[in-house]
Design a protein around this motif. Structure first.
Motif, PDB file in Angstrom:
ATOM      1  N   LEU A 346       0.820  -1.210   0.000  1.00 60.15           N
ATOM      2  CA  LEU A 346       0.000   0.000   0.000  1.00 60.15           C
ATOM      3  C   LEU A 346       0.852   1.258   0.000  1.00 60.15           C
ATOM      4  CD1 LEU A 346      -2.944  -0.779   2.393  1.00 60.15           C
ATOM      5  CD2 LEU A 346      -3.000  -0.374  -0.049  1.00 60.15           C
ATOM      6  N   LEU A 347       1.947   1.220   0.771  1.00 62.55           N
ATOM      7  CA  LEU A 347       2.766   2.420   0.859  1.00 62.55           C
ATOM      8  C   LEU A 347       3.480   2.720  -0.449  1.00 62.55           C
ATOM      9  CD1 LEU A 347       4.483   2.339   4.335  1.00 62.55           C
ATOM     10  CD2 LEU A 347       2.715   3.844   3.504  1.00 62.55           C
ATOM     11  N   THR A 348       3.821   1.662  -1.203  1.00 59.20           N
ATOM     12  CA  THR A 348       4.536   1.913  -2.455  1.00 59.20           C
ATOM     13  C   THR A 348       3.607   1.827  -3.646  1.00 59.20           C
ATOM     14  OG1 THR A 348       5.075  -0.410  -2.603  1.00 59.20           O
ATOM     15  CG2 THR A 348       6.698   1.018  -1.577  1.00 59.20           C
ATOM     16  N   PHE A 349       2.352   2.145  -3.406  1.00 60.98           N
ATOM     17  CA  PHE A 349       1.383   2.058  -4.484  1.00 60.98           C
ATOM     18  C   PHE A 349       1.715   3.033  -5.608  1.00 60.98           C
ATOM     19  CE2 PHE A 349      -2.297   0.391  -6.173  1.00 60.98           C
ATOM     20  CZ  PHE A 349      -3.127   1.382  -6.645  1.00 60.98           C
ATOM     21  N   HIS A 350       2.296   4.182  -5.242  1.00 57.69           N
ATOM     22  CA  HIS A 350       2.582   5.157  -6.296  1.00 57.69           C
ATOM     23  C   HIS A 350       3.681   4.645  -7.225  1.00 57.69           C
ATOM     24  CE1 HIS A 350       5.191   5.738  -3.007  1.00 57.69           C
ATOM     25  NE2 HIS A 350       5.610   6.955  -3.278  1.00 57.69           N
ATOM     26  N   ILE A 351       4.624   3.903  -6.664  1.00 55.57           N
ATOM     27  CA  ILE A 351       5.657   3.322  -7.520  1.00 55.57           C
ATOM     28  C   ILE A 351       5.019   2.329  -8.498  1.00 55.57           C
ATOM     29  CG2 ILE A 351       7.686   1.849  -7.528  1.00 55.57           C
ATOM     30  CD1 ILE A 351       8.618   3.095  -5.067  1.00 55.57           C
ATOM     31  N   TYR A 352       4.072   1.585  -7.980  1.00 57.52           N
ATOM     32  CA  TYR A 352       3.383   0.640  -8.853  1.00 57.52           C
ATOM     33  C   TYR A 352       2.655   1.375  -9.974  1.00 57.52           C
ATOM     34  CZ  TYR A 352       0.025  -2.899 -10.249  1.00 57.52           C
ATOM     35  OH  TYR A 352      -0.728  -3.765 -10.968  1.00 57.52           O
ATOM     36  N   CYS A 353       1.981   2.489  -9.611  1.00 54.98           N
ATOM     37  CA  CYS A 353       1.275   3.264 -10.634  1.00 54.98           C
ATOM     38  C   CYS A 353       2.247   3.770 -11.696  1.00 54.98           C
ATOM     39  CB  CYS A 353       0.588   4.468  -9.994  1.00 54.98           C
ATOM     40  SG  CYS A 353      -0.965   4.059  -9.245  1.00 54.98           S
ATOM     41  N   PHE A 354       3.368   4.338 -11.243  1.00 54.86           N
ATOM     42  CA  PHE A 354       4.352   4.862 -12.189  1.00 54.86           C
ATOM     43  C   PHE A 354       4.836   3.766 -13.118  1.00 54.86           C
ATOM     44  CE2 PHE A 354       3.845   8.558 -10.281  1.00 54.86           C
ATOM     45  CZ  PHE A 354       4.796   9.096  -9.441  1.00 54.86           C
ATOM     46  N   TYR A 355       5.067   2.616 -12.511  1.00 52.34           N
ATOM     47  CA  TYR A 355       5.558   1.520 -13.315  1.00 52.34           C
ATOM     48  C   TYR A 355       4.541   1.150 -14.394  1.00 52.34           C
ATOM     49  CZ  TYR A 355       6.297  -3.251 -14.675  1.00 52.34           C
ATOM     50  OH  TYR A 355       6.433  -4.393 -15.410  1.00 52.34           O
ATOM     51  N   VAL A 356       3.271   1.120 -14.005  1.00 54.63           N
ATOM     52  CA  VAL A 356       2.252   0.751 -14.987  1.00 54.63           C
ATOM     53  C   VAL A 356       2.179   1.784 -16.100  1.00 54.63           C
ATOM     54  CG1 VAL A 356      -0.206   0.421 -15.322  1.00 54.63           C
ATOM     55  CG2 VAL A 356       0.907  -0.639 -13.416  1.00 54.63           C
ATOM     56  N   TYR A 357       2.234   3.091 -15.725  1.00 55.58           N
ATOM     57  CA  TYR A 357       2.173   4.123 -16.759  1.00 55.58           C
ATOM     58  C   TYR A 357       3.345   3.980 -17.718  1.00 55.58           C
ATOM     59  CZ  TYR A 357      -0.917   6.618 -13.525  1.00 55.58           C
ATOM     60  OH  TYR A 357      -1.906   6.958 -12.678  1.00 55.58           O
TER      61      TYR A 357
END
Lengths: 533, 312
Positions: A346-357
């Motif tokens: 949950l805390l690194t969700f933004h990294i996951y989003c960036f990776y997907v983009y």
């Protein structure tokens, strides 16, 4: 023809009497199980023997210490070579020959050793009578000095049934309530619960408890070991969890953790911002397309800004949440670890989003480039034949295709760099989560009970036997001593590992590299659904 | 076994040798008689070239080279600021209209219905071109900003060479994919290297061209590489004498245009054109006499019959 006679050691010093045992057809062997002493009434003995399904043979013993040099008077086989194999009846009775796969009914085709072991273990009813029982037949076997038993084991056996019933009832109630709530909102809850490790671990443990608490007795050795292993691992889990709770709550470590969490998240965000600023400049001397660079960089920076605001919003509640989450470790260390893994996700969700983009953009670009490269050469992908064919394009298609190809080609380095950076970050997070999962998996599947058995009572898990020569003199039959070879530690672990939803890498290295190159989204760890073996 | 190659010298056996292997003959398997290589044929189907016909055909290659040279001249003019992009743009549009008029005038006279339709689809295509090019110009402008100039020139040269090599000289009317694409790629590379319009790009890096430069360059690339071959083909079909004049005109203008900017280049171009048009046919005809192909019954069979009779 060589005749083998398996003779229990405990009967060596017995008085003379009638040998009772089994004859193994096709192997030229006989397994002696007990001795019935004189005086006895033949009719009763015959009835008794028939009851337990054995074969009787007459025998006389020289009553002397040491090895009884006996004369075998089995009719019909005079003049053959005879080998006496002495075995310790208690150990053979309690042990299990590995691999335990072949079927229990002994047929001709199973090996001789297996037949011997099977014969002894199936004749349990023969060993009930000991010398203190008042019955017309007097037997000597391994339990004749008194039946083995312990008070604790008996008490536990008595107590286990109501406990099992209670546990099973509680579990049924819990699962009913969960399924009722599931009916209310089907899709989102199921999807979320399949993605969160802690929910998966909970359901897994519930299943285990259901297995353990079923009131039926374990029928086969494998089932028994499985139940015992699950129970032991559950105990270990809960113990470790309680230790963790003790450690966490002792000196207000939860508070310290919560206070350290917010600055850590801030720091991560700051590092990311610096990284993006570096990318927006000229990273590592690479020349990027300035306009695209600026667009992408600003987009990601805005995301980070949003994320930090969200974390700051949540900061008053973090300590309380952590306190309650820490309490949940009483359900087991594995549950706490899976919760930790979820929190990290949950805390690194933004990294996951960036990776997907980044991955989607890159994937689109690569796809467009390959297709336009084919157009450049005047070819086209034939979907029907699954191959590349030549094609004559119209002028407008050619023109626009070339323009797009040029644009995509020159913008490729920029996109590729962003993709690379975010993929690396994502890989780091996935590695951390993978390590946590591996630990959880290890605790789940480790066969503690089997290992304990192997250490303390190594004869119960037998891999084979070894023979040592007791007496070899010409003129007398050969006497051998049969000892049990215990199973190796690695085989114990391998055979008795509980089947878990083990996470293991889904693709080989080559397939992973190919996916990375093409920009497909990768989820490197795959969960196997629990299989009951 | 007794059978050896000296059989020809001794008294011959009564049975003559036949070229079959399914019969046992008293000869060894690899025996051949005096009829060896009777069926060999040399240089079958050899074409006899005539010099001026070949020169005429080679003129097409020379034409294309001079097209490329003309395009480069235009680019050089724009780069050195001798021509403003708006002038070039308007002249390009004018040339396009003129060329279209010629095309229609020379074309086969169909019914007015299909002509209307073709005109409409032509208009559609033209509007698509213009809008797309205009829309992408700002993007294309800064595309090769970070690539060094030498790399850009090298890529351009490579692409133009690919264009010349893969050009469909025999049937240029629908232009080949690779040649057209290579030419357009080269023009995009060149267009991004034009010096900027100083009024428009005051705040920016002075080496980035304005969108109008890029747009002009691309329009001219389209004219020269995509539309001019179609007109040329039509001319060749309908008015062959005019075609010869046009060829000569193209060559001269190419040399002249280059000469006004870069005299050394003009000399080089003239040499190349002369070599391609006059020297290479001579070489071809001279070397034709050295040709030595052999054909025989070992060639692959070619089916010459009309197999349509099996379809009935």
């Amino acid at each position: 023809m060589v005749l083998k006679i398996f003779f229990p050691q405990c009967c060596n010093k017995a008085d003379s009497g009638l040998l009772v045992g089994h004859w193994l057809p096709g192997q030229d062997s006989a397994v002696v199980l007990a001795v019935i002493h004189y005086p006895f009434i033949p009719g009763q003995v015959k009835q008794y023997i028939h009851q337990v399904g054995c074969v009787g043979v007459g025998w006389k013993n020289e009553e002397a210490g040491g090895e009884g040099k006996t004369k075998e008077e089995k009719t019909g086989e005079e003049g053959d070579k005879v080998i006496f194999v002495h075995y310790e009846q208690r150990k053979v009775m309690l042990s299990q020959l590995h691999p335990t796969d072949p079927p229990v009914p002994l047929t001709q085709s199973t090996s001789e050793l297996r037949q011997v072991f099977g014969t002894v273990s199936q004749s349990e009813s023969l060993f009930f009578l000991d010398k203190y029982d008042d019955s017309p037949v007097k037997l000597t076997h391994w339990q004749s000095e008194g039946r083995e038993g312990s008070i604790i084991v008996e008490l536990m056996k008595q107590a286990s049934t109501p406990v099992c019933l209670l546990t099973a009832w509680i579990l049924v109630v819990c699962s009913l309530s969960v399924s009722v709530s599931r009916i209310l909102n089907v899709f989102p809850l199921r999807f979320i619960s399949s993605k969160l490790c802690s929910c998966v671990q909970l359901s897994y443990r519930t299943e285990h408890l259901q297995t353990v608490s079923s009131p039926t007795r374990a029928t086969s050795h494998t089932d028994y070991m499985r139940k015992a292993n699950i129970f032991m691992s559950f105990l270990l889990d809960v113990t470790l969890g309680l230790l963790l709770i003790y450690w966490l709550y002792r000196e207000n470590r939860v508070g310290q953790l919560a206070n350290a969490l917010l600055p850590a998240a801030d720091r991560v965000a700051k590092e990311l911002e610096e990284l993006l600023q570096w990318l927006m400049g000229a990273p590592a001397g690479l020349k990027m397309n300035r306009a695209l660079d600026q667009v992408l960089g600003r987009f990601f920076l805005y995301h980070i800004h949003l994320w930090i605001s969200y974390i700051h919003l949540m900061s008053p509640f973090i300590e309380m949440i952590l306190w309650y989450v820490g309490l949940s470790a009483c359900l087991g260390l594995t549950f706490a670890l899976s919760l930790l893994s979820d929190i990290i996700a949950l805390l690194t969700f933004h990294i996951y989003c960036f990776y997907v983009y980044g991955a989607r953009l890159y994937c689109l670009k690569v796809y467009g480039l390959t297709s336009l490269w084919r157009l450049f050469r005047g070819r086209k992908w034939n979907v029907l034949r699954q191959r590349v064919d030549s094609c004559s394009y119209d002028m407008d298609q050619l023109f626009i295709g070339t323009l797009l190809f040029t644009i995509l080609l020159f913008l490729l380095p920029t996109t590729a760099l962003y993709y690379l950076v975010f993929t690396l970050l994502r890989m780091v997070v996935v590695m951390v989560q993978g390590v946590l999962q591996l630990t959880v998996d290890f605790i789940n599947s480790f066969p503690l009970f089997a290992l304990g058995l192997r250490v303390f009572r190594s004869y119960t898990l037998a891999e084979g036997v070894k023979f040592s020569v007791l007496c070899e003199e010409p003129g007398t039959p050969l006497h051998l001593m049969m000892d049990i070879n215990p199973l190796k530690f690695s085989s114990v672990v391998q055979t008795y590992r509980t089947a878990t939803y083990s996470c293991y890498p889904k693709d080989s290295w080559l397939a992973l590299c190919k996916k990375l190159f093409l920009g497909e989204l990768i989820y490197p760890w795959r969960h196997k659904t629990t299989k009951i073996d | 076994m007794g059978a050896d190659s000296g059989l020809g010298t001794g008294p011959g056996p009564a049975v003559p040798w036949r070229k079959v292997l399914w019969e046992r003959q008293p000869f060894p398997d690899n025996y051949v008689d005096h009829r060896f290589l009777e069926e060999l044929r040399r240089n079958e189907g050899l074409r006899q070239y005539r010099y001026w016909a070949v020169v005429r055909e080679a003129g097409l290659v020379a034409q294309q080279i001079s097209c490329v040279a003309l395009f480069l001249t235009l680019w050089l003019y724009m780069e050195q600021g001798l021509l403003s992009p708006s002038t070039l743009l308007w002249s390009g549009l004018l040339c396009a209209l003129l060329g279209y008029g010629f095309y229609q005038a020379l074309g086969p006279q169909g019914d007015s219905d299909s002509q209307q339709r073709t005109r409409w689809s032509d208009l559609q295509s033209a509007s698509i071109f213009l809008s797309f090019t205009f829309g992408f110009s700002p993007v294309l402008r800064t595309l090769t900003e970070s690539v060094s100039t030498d790399t850009v020139y090298a890529m351009t040269a490579l692409m133009l060479l690919a264009h010349l090599v893969s050009f469909p000289y025999a049937q240029p009317s629908p232009p080949g994919s690779l040649s057209l694409n290579a030419a357009l790629f080269a023009s995009v590379c060149l267009a991004s290297r034009l010096p900027g319009d100083h009024r428009a790009s005051r705040g920016l890096n002075s080496s980035s061209p304005s969108s109008l430069h890029t747009f002009t360059m691309l329009c001219w690339a389209l004219l020269v590489f995509a539309l001019w071959p179609c007109l040329r083909q039509r001319l060749r079909e309908c008015a062959p004498q005019g075609f010869g004049c046009v060829c000569l005109l193209m060559g001269l203008s190419g040399v002249g245009g280059l000469g006004s900017i870069w005299p050394g280049g003009a000399v080089l171009l003239a040499a190349v054109l002369g070599a391609v048009t006059l020297l290479c046919p001579l070489l071809l005809i001279r070397l034709q006499s050295d040709k030595d192909n052999i054909h025989g019954p070992w060639d692959e069979a070619e089916i010459r019959e009309d197999l349509a009779r099996f379809l009935r």
